[in-house]
Design an enzyme around this catalytic site. Structure first.
Site, short mmCIF file in Angstrom:
data_model
loop_
_atom_site.label_atom_id
_atom_site.label_comp_id
_atom_site.label_asym_id
_atom_site.label_seq_id
_atom_site.Cartn_x
_atom_site.Cartn_y
_atom_site.Cartn_z
N THR A 28 0.97 -1.35 -0.16
CA THR A 28 0.39 0.48 -0.57
C THR A 28 0.79 1.26 0.06
OG1 THR A 28 0.25 0.11 2.21
CG2 THR A 28 -2.05 -1.35 1.43
N SER A 181 -1.50 12.46 -15.46
CA SER A 181 -2.45 10.55 -15.82
C SER A 181 -1.04 10.01 -16.10
CB SER A 181 -3.39 10.78 -17.10
OG SER A 181 -4.17 9.09 -16.75
N HIS A 186 -0.87 6.39 -21.45
CA HIS A 186 0.26 8.19 -21.36
C HIS A 186 1.80 7.95 -21.61
CE1 HIS A 186 -3.19 10.24 -19.94
NE2 HIS A 186 -3.92 9.17 -20.88
N ARG A 217 -2.06 12.69 8.66
CA ARG A 217 -0.78 11.49 8.62
C ARG A 217 0.13 12.04 7.72
NH1 ARG A 217 -3.38 5.14 9.95
NH2 ARG A 217 -5.40 6.01 11.24
N ASN A 248 -10.96 8.22 -0.02
CA ASN A 248 -9.79 7.61 -0.58
C ASN A 248 -9.06 7.18 -2.42
OD1 ASN A 248 -7.16 5.80 -0.45
ND2 ASN A 248 -8.35 3.62 0.53
N ARG A 250 -5.49 7.83 -2.60
CA ARG A 250 -4.22 7.18 -2.19
C ARG A 250 -3.30 6.05 -3.28
NH1 ARG A 250 -4.71 5.49 3.91
NH2 ARG A 250 -5.95 4.11 3.04
N GLU A 323 -4.59 2.06 -35.90
CA GLU A 323 -5.97 2.85 -34.97
C GLU A 323 -5.67 4.38 -34.80
OE1 GLU A 323 -7.47 1.26 -30.44
OE2 GLU A 323 -4.94 1.42 -30.88
#
Length: 387
Positions: A28, A181, A186, A217, A248, A250, A323
């Site tokens: 995480t 992004s 990208h 935090r 959230n 993150r 494409e």
């Protein structure tokens, strides 16, 4: 198939990631996210970076943090008609009055004359710009207008990572804050991911808090202590104290591991993308419209075109395994979500882009031979259209 975009994550990077995972202290958000933020801020030339889980979340975070931080004199925002849905949608979701601005015929950045009219008539608090396909807006003129009419300026730089203006400052460092992004295809990819850059330390700490539920935090110690003292929070209660109604958003250390590796390629990626843009112009000549802008380096996202017979060109290229896509969203004023709320909003340049715009592939793995093939097939059927 010559694809519009290609994955920038190599097999070697995936192997390195798989070898790192078993020994990782945590997957995480952790120390690698902080390290990526430090390196990304250094790359863009900004003081601060907040890594998030997508470019869309980056725009959401910018919008909400400006609201919660009382940066705005009202809830009116000017948004480019040629943009992306999540450039605009956070402002609708947060109850802003959204004002669409048409585009310049050369760069597809904002039409500066219309922008000033909106500033005079509507007196907005905020302007978000989009550097369409990595071509910078007329930043000198826009910055002066924002200063003159007391409007805050932020950037959606998701298509412009690596592009710099004539004095060398990069996209994302030309305003109060900029979004990026790191989605597949990208300039760099962290699988899913994004970031916000800023030089404003207060806004940076607000975003750190709002990114993670609204707690303190991750914020700098001076901000954390000030907030605790203001609300008389003890060391136990501090674990689950929320200073803002946050989200959230993150990212993870897994994404950051890839991001740190990807950043080492940015010089090569930008160089190749600019060379490819110039090759498209070489082979298409003056027969077709192409974007023009002022820059020191162009980290071209894709090559935009305007043709009378867009559907025919699309199908012809598809038949030849090339494409292509519409030139991003076209006009927001012609999108169903907008029409349902406000009706169709006519905008001269954006409407032409909406009805006739396409963009052609550009990425690290396209070379001159492929660009020559693409342009030959394109010119077999394309009927030029100019503004």
């Amino acid at each position: 198939m010559i694809r519009l975009a290609e994955n920038t994550i190599t097999q070697e990077e995936l192997v390195a990631l798989s070898q790192w995972i078993p020994s990782a202290p945590q997957l995480t958000k952790g120390p690698l996210v902080v390290e990526f933020e430090k390196q990304f801020a250094a790359y863009t030339g900004t003081k601060h970076c907040v890594m998030v889980n997508s470019g869309s979340s980056a725009n959401l975070l910018m919008a909400y943090s400006l609201l919660e931080g009382n940066y705005l004199k009202n809830k009116k925002v000017v948004v480019p008609a040629i943009s992306w849905i999540t450039t605009l949608s956070p402002f609708l979701q947060f109850g802003f009055d959204v004002l669409l601005c048409d585009s310049d015929k050369k760069s597809l950045g904002l039409d500066v004359a219309m922008l000033e009219e909106l500033f005079i008539k509507e007196k907005p608090a905020l302007l978000i710009i989009v550097h369409v396909l990595a071509h910078l807006n007329d930043m000198d003129a826009i910055t002066k207008l924002c200063q003159k009419y007391d409007v805050l300026l932020i950037e959606d730089a998701c298509e412009a990572l690596g592009t710099s203006n004539t004095d060398g400052r990069k996209a994302g460092n030309l305003s109060l804050a900029g979004s990026f992004s790191f989605y597949y295809g990208h300039h760099i990819s962290t699988i899913e991911g994004g970031a916000v850059t800023t030089n404003d330390t207060k806004l940076y700490n607000l975003m750190l808090s709002i990114r993670s539920h609204g707690w303190s935090r991750d914020v700098d110690s001076n901000f954390k202590n000030e907030w605790k003292e203001t609300f008389n929070i003890d060391e136990v209660r501090e674990f689950y104290t929320f200073y803002y109604p946050g989200f959230n958003l993150r990212s993870t250390d897994l994404n950051a591991f890839l991001g740190i590796s990807q950043l080492t390629k940015m010089e090569e990626i930008t160089k190749v993308r600019e060379e490819n843009f110039n090759l498209y112009k070489k082979y298409l000549g003056d027969k077709y419209w192409s974007q023009e802008s002022q820059y020191n380096q162009l980290s071209s996202f894709a090559f935009g075109t305007i043709v009378e017979n867009r559907v025919e060109v699309f199908n012809h290229l598809k038949k030849n395994d090339i494409e292509v896509r519409p030139l991003i969203c076209g006009s927001m004023g012609k999108q169903p979500f907008w029409i349902k709320r406000y009706g169709y909003t006519p905008l001269e340049v954006a409407d032409i882009v909406h009805d006739y715009g396409l963009y052609l592939p550009n990425h690290l793995y396209i070379n001159e031979e492929k660009i020559k093939f693409i342009t030959e097939k394109f010119m077999e059927v394309a009927i030029p259209k100019f503004f």
